[in-house]
Design an enzyme around this catalytic site. Structure first.
Site, mmCIF file in Angstrom:
data_model
loop_
_atom_site.group_PDB
_atom_site.id
_atom_site.type_symbol
_atom_site.label_atom_id
_atom_site.label_comp_id
_atom_site.label_asym_id
_atom_site.label_seq_id
_atom_site.Cartn_x
_atom_site.Cartn_y
_atom_site.Cartn_z
ATOM 1 N N TYR A 156 -82.164 20.584 16.567
ATOM 2 C CA TYR A 156 -81.685 19.954 15.337
ATOM 3 C C TYR A 156 -80.802 20.898 14.513
ATOM 4 O O TYR A 156 -79.887 20.444 13.815
ATOM 5 C CB TYR A 156 -82.868 19.450 14.500
ATOM 6 C CG TYR A 156 -83.405 18.133 14.984
ATOM 7 C CD1 TYR A 156 -82.616 16.982 14.957
ATOM 8 C CD2 TYR A 156 -84.692 18.028 15.494
ATOM 9 C CE1 TYR A 156 -83.097 15.765 15.418
ATOM 10 C CE2 TYR A 156 -85.188 16.817 15.950
ATOM 11 C CZ TYR A 156 -84.380 15.694 15.910
ATOM 12 O OH TYR A 156 -84.851 14.489 16.367
ATOM 13 N N GLU A 254 -109.401 24.674 34.643
ATOM 14 C CA GLU A 254 -108.291 23.716 34.606
ATOM 15 C C GLU A 254 -108.446 22.657 33.526
ATOM 16 O O GLU A 254 -107.525 22.402 32.755
ATOM 17 C CB GLU A 254 -108.134 23.032 35.968
ATOM 18 C CG GLU A 254 -107.047 21.964 35.956
ATOM 19 C CD GLU A 254 -106.890 21.244 37.272
ATOM 20 O OE1 GLU A 254 -106.208 20.203 37.286
ATOM 21 O OE2 GLU A 254 -107.434 21.699 38.288
ATOM 22 N N ASP A 306 -109.247 22.061 40.258
ATOM 23 C CA ASP A 306 -109.513 20.978 41.207
ATOM 24 C C ASP A 306 -109.052 21.367 42.606
ATOM 25 O O ASP A 306 -108.117 22.162 42.774
ATOM 26 C CB ASP A 306 -108.760 19.712 40.791
ATOM 27 C CG ASP A 306 -109.335 19.066 39.538
ATOM 28 O OD1 ASP A 306 -110.470 19.409 39.164
ATOM 29 O OD2 ASP A 306 -108.629 18.234 38.936
#
Length: 426
Positions: A156, A254, A306
């Site tokens: 911006y 995780e 995982d």
């Protein structure tokens, strides 16, 4: 049966008598003395490391600011001198592509090669060239004023740059990455340029004292054990932080749910460790935070994610050796000493975990890692594990351990794993 009981009782009595003998008492005392001496040495080494870290923190930040300003001014001066000579200025940027990335087990991370692309000022490049220089100028102002801008704010701010403004944030992010790559040869990263992402930094809990200070210089000593049901959140930049800890290791987790379970049951207290939530692929701030803990306090780092190609080839790989797209700054943010605790493909079998079928995208990611990823190509143990996962055709989440009880991961799985750290995947 009676004879066996008598034999056991006799052996037990003999062992007790032997243990109470003068020789046994001397040996026991010697072992205790050795253990105490070792503990004293360990405490002394950590105390020295803490003093060194405290003494170098301010110098590290000041030197980085000074170096950043010098590098920006040097680059701008080269462009100015080229214009005065009547020649077209250019900027030589490292090529940020997998073709220009290599992995050295000795260095321990994916690193950028020597290939460069030269951006020369021309009619076609004038806007991008101007945007690059304006972004460097913004960085100079931020460093000089001890301030920062988020990546969104930088986009911006450019709306005041006239024809050099960015139309989309993706454009400003790309220019920002190019500048970082340009300065990375001088060990300057985006955080030193004072551009921060708008993302959650990750949560931390356990025996760790974080010493921080705000823009006024006021110091805060933050105890990561004292957040009740919550946790300390890693800030966007961690270079100004100092650490005090007697932890034995760092455990990266995780998912937020698993972190919350371990935190709420004070797993860190029972095992004297620092818990760090990654929330998927960890942010740069989290990686840098953990890297500094590993370097400055010689702490082992274990990853608990995982068992799927994404958890292994994206999340863990990024922690361990970095990523190909960020090869120019991996040496600052990855943790080469990290090891993979689990969940492993073999864990699915050993713990009889419930699974989900591998999707086509999962299989593709695993095969791509085996074929193209420099890290996995150099690790026979990982090649075997990924091939086993593809052959099994399934994946398992760390929460699957709840099949055996909500706290099975705390009471059984993690303690059993931590007793065999030498078997962790590299």
């Amino acid at each position: 049966m009676a004879a066996r009981k008598k034999t056991v009782a006799r052996k037990k009595k003999s062992a007790q008598k032997k243990a109470s003998s003068p020789r046994a008492r001397r040996e026991s005392a010697r072992k205790k003395a050795v253990k105490k001496k070792s503990a004293r040495k360990k405490r002394s080494a950590r105390k020295t490391a803490r003093k060194r870290a405290r003494g170098s923190a301010d110098r590290r930040v000041q030197a980085t600011d000074s170096q950043t300003l010098d590098r920006i001014k040097h680059s701008a001066k080269k462009v100015h001198q080229s214009i005065l000579r009547g020649s077209r200025p250019d900027l030589a940027l490292p090529v940020r592509a997998l073709s220009n990335v290599s992995y050295s087990p000795k260095r321990g991370y994916l690193e950028i090669g020597k290939s460069t692309k030269v951006r020369t000022l021309s009619v076609n490049t004038v806007k991008n060239f101007a945007q690059t220089l304006r972004m460097m100028s913004l960085s100079k102002d931020l460093v000089s004023g001890n301030d920062f801008a988020t990546k969104r704010e930088a986009y911006y701010i450019s709306k005041n740059w006239g024809d050099a403004k960015f139309d989309e944030q993706m454009e400003s992010d790309t220019v920002m990455d190019d500048i970082e790559a340009l300065f990375s040869v001088d060990q300057i990263a985006r955080e030193q340029l004072r551009f921060y992402p708008e993302e959650h930094g990750g949560s931390v809990s356990g025996p760790l004292l974080v010493i921080d200070q705000d823009s006024t210089g006021e110091v805060a000593r933050i105890d990561c054990r004292a957040f009740g049901s919550g946790a300390y959140s890693v800030p966007s930049s961690v270079e100004q932080l100092e650490f005090e800890t007697d932890a034995d290791f760092v455990l990266l987790i995780e998912t937020g749910g698993m972190f919350q379970r371990l935190q709420s049951h004070r797993f860190w207290e029972a095992h004297n460790c620092i818990l760090v939530e990654m929330g998927g692929v960890p942010t740069r701030a989290v990686r840098r935070f953990v890297r500094r803990l590993a370097d400055e306090h010689a702490l082992p780092v274990y990853a608990f994610v995982d068992c799927d190609p994404y958890g292994i080839a994206n999340i863990y790989r990024t922690i361990k050796v970095g990523s190909g797209s960020a090869a120019h700054i991996n040496r600052f943010f990855c943790v080469p000493t990290a090891q993979f605790l689990g969940v492993t493909p073999q864990d699915i079998i050993d713990y009889e975990l419930p699974t989900h079928p591998l999707k086509d995208v999962d299989t593709k990611r695993a095969r791509d890692a085996l074929k193209n990823d420099p890290f996995f190509k150099s690790q026979p143990k990982w090649q075997k594990a990924l091939e086993q996962l593809v052959k099994m055709g399934v994946r398992a989440e760390q929460q699957a351990l709840a099949m055996w009880g909500l706290n099975y991961v705390i009471d059984e799985y993690l303690p059993a794993k931590l007793e065999q750290t030498e078997k962790f995947l590299p």
